[in-house]
Structures are given as structure tokens and as C-alpha cells.
Design a protein around this motif. Sequence first.
Motif, short mmCIF file in Angstrom:
data_model
loop_
_atom_site.label_atom_id
_atom_site.label_comp_id
_atom_site.label_asym_id
_atom_site.label_seq_id
_atom_site.Cartn_x
_atom_site.Cartn_y
_atom_site.Cartn_z
N GLY A 30 0.82 -1.21 0.00
CA GLY A 30 0.00 0.00 0.00
C GLY A 30 0.84 1.25 0.00
O GLY A 30 0.55 2.23 -0.70
N LEU A 31 1.92 1.24 0.80
CA LEU A 31 2.81 2.39 0.82
C LEU A 31 3.49 2.59 -0.53
O LEU A 31 3.66 3.71 -1.00
CB LEU A 31 3.86 2.20 1.92
N ASN A 32 3.88 1.49 -1.17
CA ASN A 32 4.48 1.58 -2.50
C ASN A 32 3.50 2.17 -3.50
O ASN A 32 3.87 2.97 -4.36
CB ASN A 32 4.95 0.20 -2.96
N GLN A 33 2.22 1.75 -3.36
CA GLN A 33 1.20 2.27 -4.27
C GLN A 33 1.01 3.76 -4.07
O GLN A 33 0.92 4.53 -5.04
CB GLN A 33 -0.12 1.53 -4.00
N LEU A 34 0.96 4.20 -2.81
CA LEU A 34 0.80 5.63 -2.52
C LEU A 34 2.00 6.42 -3.02
O LEU A 34 1.86 7.52 -3.58
CB LEU A 34 0.62 5.82 -1.02
N ALA A 35 3.21 5.87 -2.83
CA ALA A 35 4.41 6.54 -3.31
C ALA A 35 4.40 6.68 -4.83
O ALA A 35 4.79 7.71 -5.38
CB ALA A 35 5.65 5.78 -2.86
N SER A 36 3.93 5.64 -5.50
CA SER A 36 3.85 5.68 -6.96
C SER A 36 2.89 6.77 -7.43
O SER A 36 3.18 7.51 -8.37
CB SER A 36 3.41 4.32 -7.50
N GLN A 37 1.76 6.87 -6.74
CA GLN A 37 0.78 7.89 -7.11
C GLN A 37 1.34 9.29 -6.87
O GLN A 37 1.15 10.20 -7.68
CB GLN A 37 -0.50 7.68 -6.30
N THR A 38 2.02 9.45 -5.75
CA THR A 38 2.62 10.75 -5.45
C THR A 38 3.68 11.12 -6.49
O THR A 38 3.76 12.28 -6.94
CB THR A 38 3.25 10.72 -4.05
N GLY A 39 4.49 10.13 -6.87
CA GLY A 39 5.49 10.37 -7.90
C GLY A 39 4.88 10.77 -9.22
O GLY A 39 5.39 11.65 -9.93
N HIS A 40 3.76 10.12 -9.56
CA HIS A 40 3.08 10.46 -10.80
C HIS A 40 2.58 11.90 -10.79
O HIS A 40 2.72 12.63 -11.77
CB HIS A 40 1.89 9.52 -11.02
N VAL A 41 2.01 12.32 -9.65
CA VAL A 41 1.53 13.70 -9.54
C VAL A 41 2.70 14.68 -9.68
O VAL A 41 2.59 15.70 -10.37
CB VAL A 41 0.81 13.91 -8.19
N ALA A 42 3.84 14.36 -9.07
CA ALA A 42 5.00 15.23 -9.16
C ALA A 42 5.46 15.39 -10.60
O ALA A 42 5.75 16.50 -11.07
CB ALA A 42 6.14 14.70 -8.29
N VAL A 43 5.53 14.27 -11.32
CA VAL A 43 5.96 14.33 -12.72
C VAL A 43 4.95 15.11 -13.56
O VAL A 43 5.32 15.91 -14.42
CB VAL A 43 6.17 12.91 -13.29
N SER A 44 3.65 14.89 -13.30
CA SER A 44 2.63 15.60 -14.08
C SER A 44 2.68 17.10 -13.84
O SER A 44 2.48 17.90 -14.76
CB SER A 44 1.24 15.05 -13.77
#
Length: 537
Positions: A58-72
Amino acid sequence: MSRGQKFVALSVLTFIAIVVAGAIWGHHGGDTTGASTTGLSNYQNLFGARTVPVSQAGLNQLASQTGHVAVSVNFTWTLLTGFLVLFMQVGFAFLVTGLTRAKNAAHMMMMNIAAFAVALLAYYAVGFAFQFGGVAPVLNLGGASPLSGIFGHGSAGIIGLHGFGLQSGGSYDVGVMVLFLFEVVFMETAGYIIIGAIAERISFAGFIVAEIAMGAVVYPIYGMWLWGGGWMAHLGTSLHLGHGAVDFAGSGVVHATGGWAALALAMILGPRIGKFNKDGSANAIPGHNLTYVVIGTLVLVFGWMGFNPGSTLGAPDLRSGLVAVNTLLAACVGFVMAMGITNAKYGKPDISMSCNGMLAGLVAITAPCAFVAPWAAIIIGGIAGTLVVYSVAFFDRRGIDDPCGAISVHGVCGAFGVLAVGLFADGTYGAGWNGVGGNVKGLLYGDGGQLIAQLFHVFIGFFWAWGIMWLIFKGASKFIQVRVSPEAEIEGLDVPEFGALAYPDFVMHRASPGHITEGAVDVPVTGDADVELETTT
């Protein structure tokens, strides 16, 4: 076939070849970054974090989503600032057209829009790969993984090898596309700079050659040495000279490159008819529309708010606020200095030179804008606004005709901006820049090696841009006519080059070079009147 028909046929065949090559090269698939960051699954839990399992997964999933927002967010920032830089081309068009004569206005506007299209295609085909073909990973933009090929090892990068036609390994990448858009408008700026120095006498065919050279070779290869992982960026690790050659947004990479290439072209073309007297003294040849000059200058100031702050390639870099303020401070001080100097010299402030002072301040602050304090930005802008006034006079005394002052604004003040990094960088920003630990410091803050690296940047940049453009254009002059005929120059280039006038309802009149005199003889704009070449501008 006539020369014009041959030119059209060659252009069409080149375009078809590029399209076919791109289609064959890129049919295997693409969107490497996008495939992993833009699927629907990336958005499912953005606003429902409570559904993320309380586990490592779950933490990995949240980190991935946060990273996606940062890149966007970085994508959005970089694209929007790139659009601002693109709008600068409107400013250049107004500026250089206003600074030249009405009989050449259509020719000036056509060169501006043609430069945009032709240089962009040259950069798309090969220039971007030469410059950024080995720059990956660009973490702010999701990695840009296809840009992983470079000629030269370690600190000796010379030229990029991946990304021709925006393809690499049969794929394309959304991060690469964002980088391309931002970087191609920087290249366009370098390409537009040369227009001001070659105005009112270059043939359109010669101009196209110059723009292809800028987009494919002159700008991108030098840009690679500084921004694409090339050898000059690594002077800090190879020769222990500060952080290597540092140029935040392009005083040297963009502006000095364009300015020195413009110098080579102006020297090859020679001065306009009537610019210089037999004793070498220069005649003023005023532009036809000061309104255009001021509008163009203000549009360029606005676009510079993308040029400099956007060079962070990411919104989270909060240094962009200082960058924007430093940019405006230097611009305004440059304007005030040029205005004051011309008022002292001539008894009245010169509008066009004051505008050039503002542009000189912008050019000079472009390299150091992220590394210096506001007080230093004021000094940098003030020196640039002074330099440009005396530099224009310097080139006039040497018989080099630069109708818009482009060599002085961009070449001379661009070189000064590069040196300003080595003098005024205060050690508050740039940690790890070019792979060297610590922040970037100049001579005033204890690092003389940084100034030496900046000197490398200035001198190598000059010899590259001036020398390569000289060779290319001199070679081209053996096969095409690079300067218009004296008759066409006297008539004005609108009709001889394009068969259309910018101001068809105007009536031109004859005057001594650079002056409107009483009793000037009306000359129909069709050029049918009998005019004397040695006295008519």
C-alpha cells in the motif's frame, strides 16, 4: 528547372524523406514513460487514500501515485513555460521589423516565420538528438529513458546519438516530447537572433541555409557540451574548475551562440548600401516603426518569464521565484542605464537603444539568474545596459553593419552574462551541479576555478559559433546567391523576394542615408522610378 523550382522540389523531397524515415523507424511502439504513468489505475486512489492497504504494498502504491503527480506537475510547468518562450518569437518579429525600413517589412516578417518552421524541422530531424541524445535520466520529466546514447566517454561527451526524429529504439516517450518542446523554442531563439544582424540584404535562400545550420549543427552541438552531458559541463570533474561551465538558462548557449553566428554572417554579407562613408564613418539608418520596437521588447520581457524560471524543468524548485525577480531587475536597470547614457551623449534618450538596453539586461542575467542575489542582478543588468551602447559603436567603427544591434545585445552581453556566474554566484544554490559537490560559487565568494570554467565557455563558444557558421555560409555562397542584388536592396526586398508589399498603400520617398530631408522625391513603391544607387536607401 529554374532556381526557384529546384528549391521547391528539393524541399518537398526532403520533407517526404523525413516523413518516411520517421514512419519506418517508429512503427514498433512508443510512449515508454506514458505507459507506466498515464493509465487509469494511476488515478483510482488519488482522492481515496483511505483505500490504500496499510502494508508495504500500500505504501508503495501511494508513493507511486505521489510520484506520478509530481511528474505531471513538472510536465505542466515545463510546457507552460515553453509556451511563454514560444511567444517570444512574436516579440522578435515586431522588434526586428520595427528596427528596419518599411520597404523591407514583409521580408523581415517572412524571415521570422520561416525561421520558426525551417529551424524547428532541422532540430526535429537531427539537432535534438545531437544535443540531448545522451542526457537521460531527466528525473523531473519521468526519466526520458530513450535518450541514452552519447559519443564520448565519462567527461568527454561530444555529441548525442539517440533521438533522431524523436524516435529511439523504435519508440517514443512523453517525457522526451516535453523536453523537446521546451528545448526547441530555445533553439528557435538562437535562430531568431541572427535575423537582426543580416537584415535588409540577405537573400531568402541564403537565410534558409543559415537557419538549417543553426537548427541542425551550430546550436545543438554546442548546447550538448553544456546541457547534454558534454565535456564542458564536466570541467569541474576533469580539470577541477568549479562546477564546470555553468549556464542556467543560456546567456552563452543560446544568446552568445546566436550573436557570434550573426557576426560571422554580417561579416560575410558586408554592410548595407549607404551604411558607411568612404572615410569609414557610419550613417544612421533608422527603423520605420518605434511602436513595433517597444511592443516587441515588452513581449520579449514577458516571454523571458518562461525562458529563465522554466529552466528549472520543475515547479517544485522554488528557486524560480528568485530567478523571475532577478530577471526583471536586470532588465529594468539595463533599460535605465542605456536611456541615461544616450541622453547624456545626444541630449535626448534614444528609444531603440533604451529597448536594446533592456534586452541586454535580460540576456546578461540569463546565465546567473539562479545563482546570484538581487543586488548582483542589478549590477549585472547595469553593466549590460552600458556595454550594449558602446558595443554597437565599436562594431560600427569596424565596418560591421548590424541593423538591430543583435551582435551587441546577444553576443557581447551574453558573454558577459556567462562571466557573471564566475564572479557573482554566491554559493546558495546549485548543490551537486554537474556532479560536483557543494553549491556554485564565483570568484567573489572564494572559487576562482569557476571563473576559469566560465572563461572556457566564453572563448570556446565564440570560436565554435563564429567559426562553424563562417565555414558553412562561406561554403554555401559558392553555390547560391547569399546577398540580393544592389537593385533589389535599393528597391526594398518585399517585391523582389516575395512579390508583395507590407504596406501597399504607403508612398516611399528618397532621402540621404538614414535621414528624412526636406524636398525628398516621392518614389513609387513598385520601384519603377529611376533612382540612383549611390544616394538612395
